[in-house]
Design a protein around this motif. Structure first.
Motif, PDB file in Angstrom:
ATOM      1  N   TYR A  99       0.909  -1.173   0.009  1.00 29.27           N
ATOM      2  CA  TYR A  99      -0.164  -0.139  -0.051  1.00 29.27           C
ATOM      3  C   TYR A  99       0.942   1.244  -0.034  1.00 29.27           C
ATOM      4  N   TRP A 236      -9.430   4.131  -4.990  1.00 26.61           N
ATOM      5  CA  TRP A 236     -10.407   3.197  -4.076  1.00 26.61           C
ATOM      6  C   TRP A 236     -10.497   1.830  -4.595  1.00 26.61           C
ATOM      7  N   TRP A 239      -9.036  -0.167  -2.033  1.00 19.72           N
ATOM      8  CA  TRP A 239      -9.720  -0.534  -0.882  1.00 19.72           C
ATOM      9  C   TRP A 239     -10.828  -1.553  -0.842  1.00 19.72           C
ATOM     10  N   ALA A 292      -5.460   2.282   6.744  1.00 17.09           N
ATOM     11  CA  ALA A 292      -4.735   1.430   6.024  1.00 17.09           C
ATOM     12  C   ALA A 292      -3.882   0.263   7.059  1.00 17.09           C
TER      13      ALA A 292
END
Length: 313
Positions: A99, A236, A239, A292
């Motif tokens: 990430y 997005w 996610w 996150a």
């Protein structure tokens, strides 16, 4: 490893360059907030000052620091998730590393990224205290959260939530007197770093200027600053699997009645991460870092149990 290697040429850019400059001026004798106007908190400057004095001020030095901080944060995620199995620990660490590195150079060394290490360590300490007891876990978890508050004061919200967890758990187990003592230990430990940093500011002559910046500029500015007109989440699509993994993990733990202290503390971290993003109201991607980090803790928590169940079929 490939993403880390490819990130080595990243330049020192965005907010980090400004804070590096402030730290460089402080190293040359400038008084923070008095000789240099900036609204960031002093813990951030101290981090940058430490990097300048140990690694230097170049792009590569900042990459080394960013990768080292990333490794430390991923390591804490792995330690937090280790009771659920090595697969969960490795997967959680890998999710967070990916990430961060996939975010690009402008994410490197952002304050919210730096904050994650303090938040995770604080959560780990409280989780261990819930599992094993002992005042040491409360001391070091409170201390690291206090250090995080000097980087970004929003961490005080998470520290307060964990203090409430300590108070309730201690009251249920040992009564109100023990709860008051345990909570006092945690809160006192969390106050150490902010007091030390304020003492440093006073010693160098910047305390009054810092107070003026906070009360005369920062708070009034953000009190009337408009929120983003349309909420959006950068990347997005990344996610979607993260959120699904977290939901599946929590549902699986609840179904097999395996929810423990670490699930509860990590879920509290998720709630804080969401609040951290929403309350700031700007919609900037790096404000998602705490969310996150705790999502990475939980995303693969039930994977070892699922693999074990599959082998039994």
């Amino acid at each position: 490893m490939l993403l880390a290697w490819r990130s080595l040429p990243w330049p020192l850019i965005h907010d980090v360059a400004l804070m590096h400059y402030v730290a460089w001026r402080i190293a040359d004798g400038a008084v923070p907030y008095r000789d240099l106007f900036d609204m960031n908190q002093p813990g951030t400057y101290l981090v940058h000052l430490a990097v300048l004095r140990t690694l230097g001020g170049g792009d590569l030095a900042w990459r080394v620091f960013d990768l080292a901080w990333l490794a430390a944060t991923a390591g804490v995620i792995a330690v937090f998730a280790m009771p659920w199995g090595r697969v969960a620990a490795a997967a959680g660490a890998l999710v967070f590393v990916t990430y961060h590195l996939a975010g690009g150079a402008w994410q490197a060394g952002q304050r919210d990224f730096l904050l994650c290490l303090f938040l995770l360590l604080g959560a780990l300490g409280v989780a261990r205290w819930l599992e094993r007891g002992g005042v040491r876990s409360l001391l070091w978890s409170g201390a690291v959260l206090g250090a995080g508050i000097t980087v970004k004061p929003h961490a005080a919200l998470f520290a307060g939530a964990l203090a409430a967890v300590v108070a309730v758990a201690a009251a249920r187990a040992c009564g109100l007197a023990t709860a008051a003592g345990a909570t006092a230990v945690f809160v006192a430990a969390a106050a150490v770093a902010p007091l030390v940093v304020l003492g440093w500011l006073a010693a160098v002559g910047g305390l009054a200027a810092w107070r003026d910046v906070v009360t005369g500029y920062l708070i009034p500015l953000y009190a009337r600053l408009g929120r983003t007109s349309s909420w959006s989440v950068y990347r997005w699509h990344a996610w979607i699997p993260i959120a699904l993994g977290v939901l599946v993990s929590l549902a699986g733990a609840a179904r097999r009645r395996g929810v423990g202290a670490r699930h509860l503390v990590a879920a509290l971290g998720l709630a804080y991460g969401l609040a951290h993003y929403v309350v700031q109201g700007k919609g900037w991607e790096y404000h998602l870092y705490p969310l996150a980090a705790f999502a990475a803790v939980l995303v693969a928590a039930e994977l070892p149990a699922a693999l074990a169940a599959r082998r039994r079929l």
